[in-house]
Structure formats: C-alpha cells, structure tokens
Design a protein around this motif. Structure first.
Motif, PDB file in Angstrom:
ATOM      1  N   PRO B  65       2.442  -7.833 -25.793  1.00  6.27           N
ATOM      2  CA  PRO B  65       3.018  -6.632 -25.189  1.00  6.27           C
ATOM      3  C   PRO B  65       2.384  -5.388 -25.801  1.00  6.27           C
ATOM      4  O   PRO B  65       1.507  -5.505 -26.643  1.00  6.27           O
ATOM      5  N   VAL B  66       2.840  -4.211 -25.401  1.00  8.22           N
ATOM      6  CA  VAL B  66       2.321  -2.983 -26.011  1.00  8.22           C
ATOM      7  C   VAL B  66       2.964  -2.784 -27.386  1.00  8.22           C
ATOM      8  O   VAL B  66       4.145  -3.059 -27.568  1.00  8.22           O
ATOM      9  N   ASN B  67       2.164  -2.373 -28.338  1.00  7.17           N
ATOM     10  CA  ASN B  67       2.639  -2.070 -29.701  1.00  7.17           C
ATOM     11  C   ASN B  67       1.511  -1.338 -30.437  1.00  7.17           C
ATOM     12  O   ASN B  67       0.499  -0.976 -29.821  1.00  7.17           O
ATOM     13  N   THR B  70      -1.838  -3.080 -30.196  1.00  4.92           N
ATOM     14  CA  THR B  70      -2.402  -2.977 -28.856  1.00  4.92           C
ATOM     15  C   THR B  70      -2.975  -1.591 -28.616  1.00  4.92           C
ATOM     16  O   THR B  70      -3.988  -1.434 -27.928  1.00  4.92           O
ATOM     17  N   CYS B  90      -0.398  -3.801 -18.333  1.00  8.15           N
ATOM     18  CA  CYS B  90       0.221  -3.917 -19.650  1.00  8.15           C
ATOM     19  C   CYS B  90       1.683  -4.285 -19.472  1.00  8.15           C
ATOM     20  O   CYS B  90       2.278  -4.045 -18.416  1.00  8.15           O
ATOM     21  N   ASP B  92       5.669  -4.465 -21.342  1.00 11.19           N
ATOM     22  CA  ASP B  92       6.695  -4.330 -22.369  1.00 11.19           C
ATOM     23  C   ASP B  92       8.041  -4.569 -21.710  1.00 11.19           C
ATOM     24  O   ASP B  92       8.226  -4.218 -20.544  1.00 11.19           O
ATOM     25  N   TYR B  94      10.661  -3.062 -22.133  1.00 12.73           N
ATOM     26  CA  TYR B  94      11.238  -1.763 -21.751  1.00 12.73           C
ATOM     27  C   TYR B  94      10.241  -1.013 -20.882  1.00 12.73           C
ATOM     28  O   TYR B  94       9.128  -0.715 -21.316  1.00 12.73           O
ATOM     29  N   GLN B  97       8.476   2.069 -22.328  1.00 20.49           N
ATOM     30  CA  GLN B  97       7.386   1.832 -23.288  1.00 20.49           C
ATOM     31  C   GLN B  97       6.105   1.453 -22.554  1.00 20.49           C
ATOM     32  O   GLN B  97       5.005   1.924 -22.895  1.00 20.49           O
ATOM     33  N   ALA B  98       6.253   0.577 -21.571  1.00 18.28           N
ATOM     34  CA  ALA B  98       5.080   0.157 -20.798  1.00 18.28           C
ATOM     35  C   ALA B  98       4.481   1.359 -20.071  1.00 18.28           C
ATOM     36  O   ALA B  98       3.254   1.534 -20.030  1.00 18.28           O
ATOM     37  N   THR B 112       7.316  -5.741 -16.851  1.00 13.34           N
ATOM     38  CA  THR B 112       8.377  -5.803 -17.865  1.00 13.34           C
ATOM     39  C   THR B 112       8.696  -7.246 -18.240  1.00 13.34           C
ATOM     40  O   THR B 112       9.658  -7.495 -18.945  1.00 13.34           O
ATOM     41  N   PRO B 130       2.132 -10.175 -30.439  1.00 14.03           N
ATOM     42  CA  PRO B 130       3.514  -9.898 -30.856  1.00 14.03           C
ATOM     43  C   PRO B 130       3.817 -10.596 -32.176  1.00 14.03           C
ATOM     44  O   PRO B 130       2.916 -10.817 -32.987  1.00 14.03           O
TER      45      PRO B 130
END
Lengths: 393, 393
Positions: B65-67, B70, B90, B92, B94, B97-98, B112, B130
């Motif tokens: 996911p996005v973080n 990433t 991408c 996420d 939430y 966030q994405a 999502t 992740p």
C-alpha cells in the motif's frame, strides 16, 4: 489560566438546538425519584426472556477494521443474547486477518475494503476503531451508506470535523455515538444517582489520576496523540458527568517531549462557584487509574476511571461484578462494552440519533476542551523556552 | 557454534534445480573480462534516447500500500524516463491516503483494497512494502492475478513460505524479487568487479556494523522482528556478494530483551577455508553503517551497507553520485531504488522470473540463515538463563 466562557462564547452559543446546559436532562428524568435498585442501571438482558410479545430485533454489527479493540468488542457482545446483537461482517485489508477474526467470532461475511463493508446490506451499525486520525473519514463513509455508527474516541481531530459529522448523522436520521463507554456502565449510573440525591452534599472537587509508561521512550506525533487527546477525555467525561455543566475556566501545566508531544499534564477544569476537577496525567510513569469525588457531606472513590468495579462512599460500598465471557479481553475490563452495545441498541430501536448518556453536544465540547488543553500546553512550553532563552541570553 | 553444512544438508540439496553454488554465475558472466568503466553498472537511462528502434516498453507499477517507503519508491521512479516506468495505480485502505498519494505522484487509479489493485488490468508489476508478516500473503495475491512482484525483504517469515512463493512465480512465469536493492547499485557492482579481478587478493574477512537506537525502549514481537530478521540481511547479502558461496558455519551471540526480542547480536558467518564475515548489530545504540572487506592484497571500505556513495580501496577511491529528484526521500539514499526498478524492468522485458542480482535461491538461503540466527540467539539466551538459575540455586 484561560477563561473558557469568554474564549468560547461563540462556539458555545452555536452548539446546536440543544444547549449544553440541557446535557443531563434526559438522564435526570430517567433517574429522579427512583431508588438505586430500580435503576441498577439499564439491566442487561443476559438471557432470552420467554414470552416476549414482539420478536426481539437483532442489531447487526459490522466491524471496521479487526484489531485488539475489536476483539474485545466481539467478546463483550458474546455475553449478550444472540437475538439482540450479532456481528454479521468484519473488515480487514488483509483477507487472512479478516478470516481469522471471522472464524473466531463466527462472523458470516468478510470484506477487505471499508467501502465494501459500508455497502453490505446486512449491517445496521458499524463499530469503528482504527487510528485516531482516520475516525472521521470512516464515520462519514459509514453514514453515507446509511449505517449507524459507534466510533471510538475521538470522533474527529477538530471541532469542525465533529460538527460536520453530527450534522450528517442528524440529517440522515442515523445514530452516531463517540465510544465514551464508562457512561454506560453500572458504577457511573449509581454515582450520578447518589449525587442527585445529594448524598455527597455540594460537590466541590473531582480528582483523577491516570498514567502509564508508554513503551516508546520518546513518542512522536505520528504514533501518539499526547496526553491531552489520549488520556484527558477519561477525566473530562467524569467531571462533566458529576458537575453537569460546561467548565468556565481551564488551568493547564505540563511537559512536552523533544518532538513537541505532551507527555505529562496537570489540568484544572473550573466550574461555576469555584468547583473544580483536577486531572493528573502522564505518558511517562504509571499512575493509579482512580477518581475521587469530594462533597460537603462526604466523598466517593472509584477504583478505575473508565470501568470501576468498586465505588466507595463513606457510608456505603458498591461492588460491580462484570459479566464473564468464554475468553478474556485484551484491555482491562473491556467486557463492560456490553453495556454500551445495549445502550446503542435501545437508542436505535427508539429511532434516536444520539444517546443521552454521551450526546453529540458533549462530543463537541470534548474535542473543544482537549484541543484547548493541547494548545495551552504548547503555548506554555513556548513561554518556558522563551524565558529560558531570555535567562540565558 | 553451529555447523551449517551438516545442519542444513537436506534443505541445501533441495534448493531447486539451480544449486546455490550457481548463484554468482550470471553476474560473473556479465562482468568477467570487462573493464570497470564498461560495466559502470547497468547505466540508467536518465533521458530518453532519440532514434530507439523499438518503441520503449513502459513498466506499469501498482503500489500496495502507500506509505513512507512507497513514497521513496515513487520519488526514485521520478528520476527515470516516464516512458520506461509509470505508476498506474496505488492502494490504501483509506481513500484519503490513496488520493493524497495519487495527487502527489500523478497516479491515475486508486484502490482501497489489495484485491481490487490485484485485479487492475493496467498494472504489470506490484511493489509490496507493508508489515513483514503480511508480505507473503500479498505476494501470493498479486501472483495469483498474474502480476510481477517486487517485495521488500523478507519475502516470507519461513523458508517454506519462500519456497512456495518462488514455486508459484516460476510456475506462472512471473517475475518475483525480494527487495535487496543494494545489489542493484553502482558501488556493489564495482566491488564485485574489483574482487573478481583479484584487486584485494584472497579475501578473508568482511566486517559490518549496523545499529541504531530504536525509538521504542523495549520493542515487542508485534512491533519489531529483532535484529536477526531486521538488520542481519544487510550484512548477510554483502557477505554472500563477496564470497559467492553458502557459509559453512554460524557463530552467534547476542542479547534478548525481556520480551524475548533479539536487540543486539554479534554474528560470524564462516565460509570455506576459514574466511569470515562478522556482523555487529544493535537495536539499542547507534553504530556506524559501514563495511570493510579485507584481503591479502588490501582492503575496501564502504561508507554504507545498503547504499554506499563512497567505496575506498587502498589504492583507489570511487565516488558515486546519486540521482537527484525534485523531492528528497524519507529514508537515507533510497533514491537509488531507481537502479532496482531498472533491473526489474530489464528482467521482465527479457521474460525472466528472477534477477541474477538477488535470485530466488538467495532469498531462500537468506530466510534460512536469519531463522537459524534467531533460533540460536534464543537458545543462547535460554542457556544463559539456565546457567544463571543453576548458579543462584
């Protein structure tokens, strides 16, 4: 010291059609003139009653997402009759986690996105308990899909967020409650009742201590909201439960760590007639999780802020035996979430959009107060740094 | 001390059709006989070349996911030509966030759920980063949907997990790589080349130190994998890059905290002919992130284990200027992930299921070694406790 009445005169006037002063009315109506025994409080229906005329209506819960808090919620529901509450679906981004939860708690449907859970037609109410900063977004999502919502505190990070959420819930006729679950448990009802019957005389002090050493030596903003946002609500909700009015002033001192996170605070809420509540909070050391309420006729002591099992008046002791489930909860006394679940079911069946035990105005007041406290701690810290600099310079 | 050859005789024999001894062959073929300048290494196509006969094939990435990691990957891709790499979607849990990630990095599609991303037809390869324990599950999901995979280390928590993943990737003809990105960067190629040209003589020692004080005073299993799983791979991969063979013995000593997590370790990997690699690791104090390689003719020093920008031989210094992006990366030198992305694109275009720079057998060996080390640290701790008890009793 900050004079709250002047500071948030405007916000207070705008707290909705129901003024803050009306907060305790519902509870007062409910309790006044009844004996302690008769109110012992919103008794849990632990077993199915025979001969109920209406078939019992089952509140169908969705879990978003699965985690340790949700585990406790499911465990708490397990002590209630299955025809009153059921978990019909659960969500986790990882299918394996959702599946493990579903197997453990016999949940028929699993989802891997919040949005799919929100669309599930078999869900009446959603229990929300992820990261604080994401509460508001998830509440909106669930309300948008006509789901009732129980959301762990805080409902939002700002007062504006709470106002918008509350507006949406009311406009759509949906129930929304911030998970201040102490308000739903027996000891809190007895306390309120005894206070109303003037058993403590005129109350002039509430004293709460709450603290534990965080596993993180120096918490950062991304990981920890600070004691003002994380711990203060437990004490504030008790003070509001006891005094039943908006505090007039705040006095705050505390300590910020090097990352600017408030890790310790002494907070005084000053109510009309110089009646006070003092909260001593720490994220650095273990403090007793207790509360003392002092009045002119005597005092009461609770052995835990959020779920007392003992409530001691000078002339009377109350013991509260919590329900016992097959498995234990991860967090202390969280089995008592069953009282909150029952309260929510009653409200929803009655067509209410909020609970009188912790209503929307209180949610708004709560975020207002905790934001003020946080801000004052930060100002205080800046002053101290400035003075230190002056002294050095 | 543990004799590895006897201990994992069986696993070694089963490391697939390609024996571990064949690990460096591809790289050797690639480098042998070429001058340093000619290999300087897999040169990045920083700008579009005019007159390319074939239209450039764009590798379309999905982010899951996005973080923060990433973010760095997206930043690294931004220094490469857009016709070679693009992020097309991408994910996420939430949506906010994405969306934020998509806006920042101009990603056209957001999801999502991991499963929806896996189904996206516009994605060729997925970058997975992740929580460690969830890597394996996500890799399976993406491979099941015919996506190539780059997964941050570890690929799996157990050797069996890695074997199954590798089996699936090969069976489906999909590319799978564990994100040991140091192997893709210039300094590592030069180091290998100089070693192969016997510039250091017979190498007999590799010494690595790596450590920093974790923000958590006493990390717990749920939060931290321990130094054996978290830090050791950086040193192990360097040792394997230098010696190009399976170590024969392991010698391990270290320290577990009260929750049983390994927070410090001294690890010796002993290779044929008593050649050694020593890793000094800590999650309690800041150590230099450096490596020294000693041979009979001289030694080489890298100023960072995972992305050296300086490589010093006794008679020659190499400086490696990293590409510069519009924004900086969250983690040190992670802009050099661009070299890894280029390697993966090359492999996928060539129809390979693994990279010769860090292949499937090495992934399997890595999880084998780190699991052995963890186990030995735990045994060591038990022995120490037992002896302490005997002494007291």
């Amino acid at each position: 010291m900050r004079r709250l009445m002047s500071l948030f005169g405007r916000p207070l006037a705008q707290l909705g059609r129901r003024k803050l002063q009306t907060l305790p009315v519902a509870a007062e109506r409910q309790l006044h003139g009844r004996s302690v025994d008769s109110i012992e409080p919103r008794p849990l229906c632990m077993q199915s009653k025979c001969g109920e005329k209406q078939p019992p209506q089952t509140l169908r819960w969705g879990i978003a997402p699965v985690n340790l808090m949700t585990e406790d919620f499911a465990t708490a529901l397990s002590v209630l009759p299955a025809h009153r509450h059921s978990i019909t679906s659960c969500m986790d981004a990882y299918r394996s986690q959702a599946t493990a939860f579903a197997n453990k708690h016999r949940v028929p449907k699993i989802y891997t996105s919040f949005e799919d859970l929100a669309r599930c037609p078999d869900v009446d109410a959603v229990y929300i308990s992820p990261l604080n900063a994401m509460h508001c977004e998830l509440c909106h999502l669930m309300l948008n899909h006509d789901k009732h919502v129980l959301c762990e505190q805080p409902l939002g990070m700002t007062e504006q967020q709470v106002v918008e959420l509350v507006g949406k819930a009311r406009a759509r006729g949906l129930f929304l409650m911030e998970g201040i679950w102490p308000r739903c448990i027996p000891a809190y009802h007895i306390l309120r009742h005894e206070i109303m019957r003037c058993k403590l005389g005129r109350i002039f002090a509430v004293e709460c201590t709450l603290g534990w050493q965080l596993p993180t030596a120096s918490p950062k903003a991304a990981e920890y909201a600070g004691v003002a946002k994380d711990l203060a609500p437990y004490g504030i909700q008790l003070a509001l439960w006891v005094y039943r009015e908006v505090p007039q002033q705040l006095r705050v001192s505390g300590k910020l760590n090097r990352d600017g996170i408030d890790v310790a605070a002494d907070i005084d809420l000053i109510f009309k007639g110089n009646r006070r509540a003092r909260l001593v909070l720490s994220a650095e050391q273990d403090l007793q999780n207790t509360a003392t309420i002092r009045g002119t006729k005597g005092s009461a002591i609770m052995n835990s802020l959020w779920c007392p099992t003992e409530l001691t008046f000078e002339n009377r002791d109350f013991q509260f035996e919590l329900p016992v489930a097959e498995r234990s909860t991860h967090f202390n006394n969280r089995i008592a979430l069953c009282y909150e679940a029952e309260e929510i079911r009653s409200c929803i069946l009655a067509g209410l959009t909020e609970s009188s035990l912790f209503n929307h105005d209180e949610s708004r007041l709560m975020v207002h107060l905790t934001s003020q406290i946080k801000e004052m701690l930060e100002e205080d810290d800046q002053d101290a740094r400035f003075q230190q600099k002056q002294a050095v310079g």
